[in-house]
Design a protein around this motif. Structure first.
Motif, PDB file in Angstrom:
ATOM      1  N   ALA A   1       1.910  37.260 -42.206  1.00  0.00           N
ATOM      2  CA  ALA A   1       0.512  37.685 -42.328  1.00  0.00           C
ATOM      3  C   ALA A   1      -0.349  37.016 -41.258  1.00  0.00           C
ATOM      4  O   ALA A   1      -1.248  37.644 -40.680  1.00  0.00           O
ATOM      5  CB  ALA A   1      -0.023  37.360 -43.717  1.00  0.00           C
ATOM      6  N   THR A   2      -0.063  35.756 -40.964  1.00  0.00           N
ATOM      7  CA  THR A   2      -0.805  35.046 -39.920  1.00  0.00           C
ATOM      8  C   THR A   2      -0.559  35.675 -38.564  1.00  0.00           C
ATOM      9  O   THR A   2      -1.494  35.871 -37.775  1.00  0.00           O
ATOM     10  CB  THR A   2      -0.407  33.562 -39.903  1.00  0.00           C
ATOM     11  N   ALA A   3       0.686  36.008 -38.272  1.00  0.00           N
ATOM     12  CA  ALA A   3       1.010  36.639 -36.990  1.00  0.00           C
ATOM     13  C   ALA A   3       0.317  37.995 -36.858  1.00  0.00           C
ATOM     14  O   ALA A   3      -0.225  38.326 -35.799  1.00  0.00           O
ATOM     15  CB  ALA A   3       2.518  36.797 -36.861  1.00  0.00           C
ATOM     16  N   ILE A   4       0.302  38.760 -37.923  1.00  0.00           N
ATOM     17  CA  ILE A   4      -0.377  40.067 -37.891  1.00  0.00           C
ATOM     18  C   ILE A   4      -1.878  39.878 -37.696  1.00  0.00           C
ATOM     19  O   ILE A   4      -2.516  40.594 -36.919  1.00  0.00           O
ATOM     20  CB  ILE A   4      -0.070  40.856 -39.178  1.00  0.00           C
ATOM     21  N   GLN A   5      -2.453  38.886 -38.363  1.00  0.00           N
ATOM     22  CA  GLN A   5      -3.893  38.630 -38.231  1.00  0.00           C
ATOM     23  C   GLN A   5      -4.245  38.216 -36.801  1.00  0.00           C
ATOM     24  O   GLN A   5      -5.239  38.671 -36.250  1.00  0.00           O
ATOM     25  CB  GLN A   5      -4.322  37.542 -39.221  1.00  0.00           C
ATOM     26  N   PHE A   6      -3.435  37.362 -36.194  1.00  0.00           N
ATOM     27  CA  PHE A   6      -3.698  36.956 -34.811  1.00  0.00           C
ATOM     28  C   PHE A   6      -3.600  38.143 -33.863  1.00  0.00           C
ATOM     29  O   PHE A   6      -4.410  38.285 -32.955  1.00  0.00           O
ATOM     30  CB  PHE A   6      -2.740  35.849 -34.368  1.00  0.00           C
TER      31      PHE A   6
ATOM     32  N   SER B   1      -6.753  40.227 -34.372  1.00  0.00           N
ATOM     33  CA  SER B   1      -7.969  39.614 -33.835  1.00  0.00           C
ATOM     34  C   SER B   1      -7.962  39.626 -32.309  1.00  0.00           C
ATOM     35  O   SER B   1      -9.018  39.719 -31.689  1.00  0.00           O
ATOM     36  CB  SER B   1      -8.134  38.193 -34.358  1.00  0.00           C
ATOM     37  N   ASP B   2      -6.781  39.539 -31.675  1.00  0.00           N
ATOM     38  CA  ASP B   2      -6.711  39.635 -30.221  1.00  0.00           C
ATOM     39  C   ASP B   2      -7.167  41.016 -29.754  1.00  0.00           C
ATOM     40  O   ASP B   2      -7.837  41.142 -28.735  1.00  0.00           O
ATOM     41  CB  ASP B   2      -5.288  39.357 -29.724  1.00  0.00           C
ATOM     42  N   ARG B   3      -6.828  42.054 -30.488  1.00  0.00           N
ATOM     43  CA  ARG B   3      -7.265  43.403 -30.127  1.00  0.00           C
ATOM     44  C   ARG B   3      -8.783  43.523 -30.261  1.00  0.00           C
ATOM     45  O   ARG B   3      -9.432  44.140 -29.440  1.00  0.00           O
ATOM     46  CB  ARG B   3      -6.594  44.445 -31.017  1.00  0.00           C
ATOM     47  N   LYS B   4      -9.338  42.939 -31.327  1.00  0.00           N
ATOM     48  CA  LYS B   4     -10.783  42.993 -31.511  1.00  0.00           C
ATOM     49  C   LYS B   4     -11.503  42.274 -30.378  1.00  0.00           C
ATOM     50  O   LYS B   4     -12.533  42.725 -29.906  1.00  0.00           O
ATOM     51  CB  LYS B   4     -11.180  42.368 -32.845  1.00  0.00           C
ATOM     52  N   LEU B   5     -10.959  41.126 -29.946  1.00  0.00           N
ATOM     53  CA  LEU B   5     -11.585  40.402 -28.849  1.00  0.00           C
ATOM     54  C   LEU B   5     -11.531  41.216 -27.566  1.00  0.00           C
ATOM     55  O   LEU B   5     -12.486  41.244 -26.798  1.00  0.00           O
ATOM     56  CB  LEU B   5     -10.901  39.046 -28.645  1.00  0.00           C
TER      57      LEU B   5
END
Length: 125
Positions: A25-30, A33-37
Motif C-alpha cells: 500500500a505504501t509503494a502504491i501511495q508513493f 503521489s509522484d504522478r500527482k506531483l
C-alpha cells in the motif's frame, strides 16, 4: 505425522501478511503521489502567470544570491511581506512602565528587598 498449525504460527503468518500488505500500500501511495506531483508541476506556471508578483518572486528565486542585490527583487519581497503581514498599521504597544506602574518604584524601597541583579552586601565584622 502431519505438522500442526499452532495459534502462534497463525499469528506470525497474519503479522507477516499485514506487513506485506502495508508495504504494498505504501509503494502504491508513493507511485500515486509522484504522478500527482508531476501533474501539479505543469499547472503551477499558470498560477504564477496569473499574479505578476508571484512571477517576479519566482524569477528572483532563480537568481539565487544575486536576487539579494536586485532592486526589483527587493521591491517584490517588500510587497510580498506587506501582503502577508497586512498593510494596516498596528497601534504601538505600551512600554513595561505603562503596563506595570508599580514597577517604577524600586522593590527595595517598598519592601526592603534587594533586586535580583544586585549582589548581597558583604558583612563587615
Amino acid at each position: 505425522m502431519t505438522p500442526r498449525i499452532t495459534a502462534a504460527m497463525a499469528a506470525r503468518a497474519a503479522a507477516m501478511a499485514f506487513v506485506l500488505v502495508a508495504i504494498a500500500a505504501t509503494a502504491i501511495q508513493f507511485r500515486h503521489s509522484d504522478r500527482k506531483l508531476a501533474e501539479g508541476s505543469t499547472a503551477s506556471p499558470a498560477a504564477v502567470d496569473a499574479d505578476p508578483l508571484r512571477a517576479e518572486l519566482a524569477g528572483c528565486q532563480v537568481l539565487g544570491e544575486a536576487g539579494a542585490h536586485d532592486p526589483g527583487c527587493l521591491h517584490a519581497w517588500a510587497e510580498n511581506r506587506r501582503r502577508f503581514l497586512g498593510g494596516g498599521s498596528r497601534p504601538p504597544e505600551p512600554s513595561p512602565a505603562e503596563m506595570f506602574p508599580s514597577a517604577r518604584t524600586s522593590p527595595s524601597v517598598a519592601t526592603g528587598a534587594r533586586p535580583l541583579d544586585q549582589p548581597p552586601p558583604k558583612d563587615e565584622r
